[in-house]
Motif scaffolding. Structure first.
Motif, mmCIF file in Angstrom:
data_model
loop_
_atom_site.group_PDB
_atom_site.id
_atom_site.type_symbol
_atom_site.label_atom_id
_atom_site.label_comp_id
_atom_site.label_asym_id
_atom_site.label_seq_id
_atom_site.Cartn_x
_atom_site.Cartn_y
_atom_site.Cartn_z
ATOM 1 N N SER A 1 9.051 22.052 35.094
ATOM 2 C CA SER A 1 10.510 22.054 35.010
ATOM 3 C C SER A 1 11.034 20.744 34.431
ATOM 4 O O SER A 1 12.031 20.725 33.720
ATOM 5 C CB SER A 1 11.116 22.309 36.387
ATOM 6 N N THR A 2 10.330 19.613 34.724
ATOM 7 C CA THR A 2 10.794 18.338 34.176
ATOM 8 C C THR A 2 10.637 18.304 32.662
ATOM 9 O O THR A 2 11.452 17.744 31.947
ATOM 10 C CB THR A 2 10.003 17.168 34.798
ATOM 11 N N VAL B 1 28.879 4.465 50.946
ATOM 12 C CA VAL B 1 28.190 5.625 50.391
ATOM 13 C C VAL B 1 27.195 5.158 49.341
ATOM 14 O O VAL B 1 26.049 5.574 49.311
ATOM 15 C CB VAL B 1 29.202 6.605 49.743
ATOM 16 N N ASN C 1 16.146 5.854 50.964
ATOM 17 C CA ASN C 1 16.672 4.563 50.550
ATOM 18 C C ASN C 1 16.253 3.515 51.578
ATOM 19 O O ASN C 1 16.627 3.617 52.742
ATOM 20 C CB ASN C 1 18.199 4.712 50.488
ATOM 21 N N SER D 1 16.640 20.693 36.704
ATOM 22 C CA SER D 1 15.294 21.236 36.484
ATOM 23 C C SER D 1 15.154 22.585 37.179
ATOM 24 O O SER D 1 14.623 23.543 36.612
ATOM 25 C CB SER D 1 14.244 20.279 37.029
ATOM 26 N N ASP E 1 23.307 22.735 50.274
ATOM 27 C CA ASP E 1 22.797 24.101 50.231
ATOM 28 C C ASP E 1 21.273 24.125 50.116
ATOM 29 O O ASP E 1 20.675 25.149 49.894
ATOM 30 C CB ASP E 1 23.434 24.879 49.066
ATOM 31 N N ASN E 2 20.652 22.960 50.223
ATOM 32 C CA ASN E 2 19.195 22.919 50.129
ATOM 33 C C ASN E 2 18.671 21.794 51.027
ATOM 34 O O ASN E 2 18.231 20.745 50.557
ATOM 35 C CB ASN E 2 18.774 22.689 48.666
ATOM 36 N N THR F 1 15.811 12.234 49.313
ATOM 37 C CA THR F 1 15.724 10.942 48.652
ATOM 38 C C THR F 1 15.843 9.876 49.734
ATOM 39 O O THR F 1 16.681 9.985 50.618
ATOM 40 C CB THR F 1 16.865 10.782 47.639
ATOM 41 N N THR G 1 29.160 16.929 52.060
ATOM 42 C CA THR G 1 28.454 16.664 50.803
ATOM 43 C C THR G 1 26.967 16.430 51.006
ATOM 44 O O THR G 1 26.173 16.728 50.130
ATOM 45 C CB THR G 1 29.043 15.446 50.080
ATOM 46 N N MET G 2 26.592 15.856 52.134
ATOM 47 C CA MET G 2 25.158 15.685 52.360
ATOM 48 C C MET G 2 24.865 15.368 53.816
ATOM 49 O O MET G 2 25.726 14.903 54.555
ATOM 50 C CB MET G 2 24.575 14.606 51.450
ATOM 51 N N MET H 1 11.687 8.614 45.691
ATOM 52 C CA MET H 1 11.955 9.996 45.288
ATOM 53 C C MET H 1 10.685 10.806 45.513
ATOM 54 O O MET H 1 9.787 10.799 44.657
ATOM 55 C CB MET H 1 12.371 10.042 43.822
ATOM 56 N N ILE I 1 14.502 2.771 46.272
ATOM 57 C CA ILE I 1 14.805 4.196 46.353
ATOM 58 C C ILE I 1 13.499 4.953 46.178
ATOM 59 O O ILE I 1 12.791 4.742 45.190
ATOM 60 C CB ILE I 1 15.782 4.628 45.243
ATOM 61 N N THR J 1 14.640 26.099 35.156
ATOM 62 C CA THR J 1 13.447 26.897 35.421
ATOM 63 C C THR J 1 13.839 28.307 35.807
ATOM 64 O O THR J 1 13.302 29.293 35.303
ATOM 65 C CB THR J 1 12.620 26.265 36.558
ATOM 66 N N ASN K 1 18.697 11.187 40.378
ATOM 67 C CA ASN K 1 17.552 11.958 40.854
ATOM 68 C C ASN K 1 17.980 13.348 41.338
ATOM 69 O O ASN K 1 17.341 14.353 41.040
ATOM 70 C CB ASN K 1 16.858 11.197 41.993
ATOM 71 N N ARG K 2 19.087 13.377 42.056
ATOM 72 C CA ARG K 2 19.603 14.664 42.535
ATOM 73 C C ARG K 2 19.997 15.554 41.364
ATOM 74 O O ARG K 2 19.700 16.752 41.351
ATOM 75 C CB ARG K 2 20.819 14.439 43.429
ATOM 76 N N PHE L 1 18.337 11.020 52.591
ATOM 77 C CA PHE L 1 19.436 11.874 52.152
ATOM 78 C C PHE L 1 18.910 13.283 51.901
ATOM 79 O O PHE L 1 17.895 13.452 51.230
ATOM 80 C CB PHE L 1 20.019 11.389 50.818
ATOM 81 N N SER L 2 19.638 14.266 52.390
ATOM 82 C CA SER L 2 19.256 15.636 52.044
ATOM 83 C C SER L 2 19.497 15.837 50.552
ATOM 84 O O SER L 2 20.385 15.215 49.972
ATOM 85 C CB SER L 2 20.097 16.633 52.828
ATOM 86 N N PRO L 3 18.693 16.699 49.909
ATOM 87 C CA PRO L 3 18.878 16.905 48.474
ATOM 88 C C PRO L 3 20.242 17.507 48.150
ATOM 89 O O PRO L 3 20.848 17.171 47.151
ATOM 90 C CB PRO L 3 17.743 17.849 48.080
ATOM 91 N N ALA L 4 20.724 18.406 48.990
ATOM 92 C CA ALA L 4 22.046 19.001 48.776
ATOM 93 C C ALA L 4 22.395 19.782 50.027
ATOM 94 O O ALA L 4 21.519 20.153 50.801
ATOM 95 C CB ALA L 4 22.045 19.924 47.557
#
Lengths: 184, 278
Positions: free
Chosen positions: B3-4, B67, B148, A168, B139-140, B146, B117-118, B161, B159, A172, A161-162, B134-137
């Motif tokens: 975008s998907t 993890v 769990n 995406s 830097d974001n 996400t 990493t997160m 989303m 999970i 974009t 998912n990440r 969980f943070s997406p990243a």
């Protein structure tokens, strides 16, 4: 499988080699590099046979190994290209010349799309890239990916998912950035 | 274009790339020739040192499971781990506190090989419900997390989303290997009877603390408890790989026994499209 022998490895090469080659080729779009990956995978079996004692699903294992090696090469190539671009940027451009890519525009567009995805893949973490490629390019099940990468099915889902979100997002962005190349 | 859709289009183009049959056959012929020419390596039985090395690698899978299976349980299990064979008097008081847990929540940061990493936020509702966001990243941090959900009693997980509003159920029952089974680790950790290192933990949020440290199978758990109340305030779980390189770390600030909304553990996932992994 009992202990690996040369004959057994040759048999595995016959059975799984074409799939490993295709997996590497799709990522690298370079038959020479894809062949390097193919040989590297099977030479590892010859050189360190004990390391593979516990393998249960050889097609999945070898394809995963090939994909991982191809991802490594893709990253290396990306770094080289970036370094070359950086060097070129520092060179003064000849008068009146622009960087216009050659070739039919439609093929160029598809090729550019593929390069976008390759570039975006190199920006993912190694695990994200592996999971994405094994799921979407090799069409492995979550369970197969989890078994090959030694992670839980749960983490496969989260990582996938990440990876999809990040890809995406990047694709974009690159569409907007690439708008100057569109044909009117 | 969404975008998907764009990603799907790119993936299809990617998959359509195939080497020709001639190209594949030539590559296979060269591979077989190379394999034929290359000598087969000796395959001696593993020496003692290699066996130890492999044992260390297996041990480092503990945090790998944590993890993968549920980051939530990293700190939680670390705490329950401490609930085993306590020997230090003050530590025993901390263990008594831990036995009173009805809820636990913490925010933490995961590190891998020294790099963050997160971020994660964890909610635990005794006796068996765990939710991890969980943070997406790194830097974001503002994007959709996400989520769990795990019920360790039933072995069911989900999970969530929030971006595409997809939910993905998964099982982590007894069929899985011990490393993938949260209850396995819970029971294993409860049996801990080792030594506890105790030190002055300094001040945390203005409270004087004591640091307790335990270590097992390459996983080190350090916990800081307030001297006044004996409630743990902070936990750090680390695992080292070969050459003592730190390969995994969780650092988390803890909060206990605050009421948690049942919605946090709602497995019906309202508004989500529930799919199947495969």
């Amino acid at each position: 499988m009992p202990q690996l022998t040369k004959a057994a490895i040759a048999g595995l090469a016959d059975e799984c080699g074409p799939r490993v080659f295709r997996a590497a080729y799709r990522l690298l779009k370079d038959p020479i590099l894809a062949e390097d990956v193919l040989q590297e995978v099977f030479l590892k079996l010859l050189r360190q046979p004990r390391q593979f004692d516990g393998v249960k699903n050889w097609p999945a294992y070898l394809t995963t190994m090939g994909t991982s090696l191809a991802i490594d090469l893709l990253r290396q190539r990306r770094h080289q290209l970036l370094a070359e671009e950086y060097q070129e940027d520092r060179q003064p451009a000849p008068d009146g010349q622009t960087a216009e890519p050659p070739g039919p525009m439609q093929a160029l567009s598809v090729s550019r799309d593929l390069e976008k995805l390759r570039a975006a893949l190199t920006r993912l973490s190694q695990l994200e890239c592996q999971v994405f490629c094994l799921r979407h390019l090799e069409e492995f099940s979550y369970k197969e990916i989890a078994a090959q990468l030694d992670i839980s099915v749960n983490l496969v889902g989260v990582t996938l998912n990440r990876a999809q979100s990040r890809l995406s997002e990047q694709l974009t962005e690159s569409q907007f950035l690439g708008a100057v190349y569109e044909i009117n | 274009m969404k975008s998907t859709d764009s990603l799907e289009q790119h993936v299809q183009q990617f998959k359509a790339q195939q080497p020709s049959d001639v190209m594949t056959q030539a590559a296979m012929a060269r591979l077989q020739a190379r394999l034929s020419a290359e000598p087969m390596a000796e395959s001696p039985h593993l020496g003692l040192w290699q066996q130890i090395n492999q044992w260390i690698k297996r041990s480092v899978r503990i945090p790998t499971w944590q993890v993968g299976g549920s980051l939530a349980t990293v700190g939680l299990i670390a705490l329950l781990y401490l609930g085993g064979g306590a020997s230090h008097p003050a530590f025993a008081e901390v263990v008594e506190k831990l036995k009173q847990i009805s809820t636990l929540q913490y925010t933490g940061t995961m590190y891998s090989n020294g790099q963050a990493t997160m971020k994660l936020r964890v909610y635990y509702q005794a006796p068996s419900l765990v939710r991890t966001e969980f943070s997406p990243a790194m830097d974001n941090l503002d994007g959709p997390a996400t989520i769990n959900l795990m019920d360790t009693a039933s072995g069911k997980g989900l999970i969530l989303m929030p971006g595409p509003m997809m939910a993905l159920p998964f099982d982590f029952g007894h069929q899985d290997s011990p490393e993938d089974d949260p209850l396995y680790w819970l029971e294993a950790l409860k049996q801990y009877q080792g030594e506890v290192v105790t030190r002055d933990g300094g001040l945390i949020d203005g409270q004087a603390t004591t640091l307790y440290r335990i270590e097992q199978s390459g996983v080190r758990t350090s916990i800081w408890a307030a001297n006044d109340s004996q409630w743990p305030l902070k936990v750090i779980v680390t695992a080292s790989g070969e050459k003592d390189q730190e390969v995994f770390k969780l650092e988390a600030d803890l909060t206990f026994n605050q009421p948690l909304s049942p919605e946090l553990f709602d497995f019906s996932a309202p508004g989500y499209h529930v799919g199947q992994p495969d």
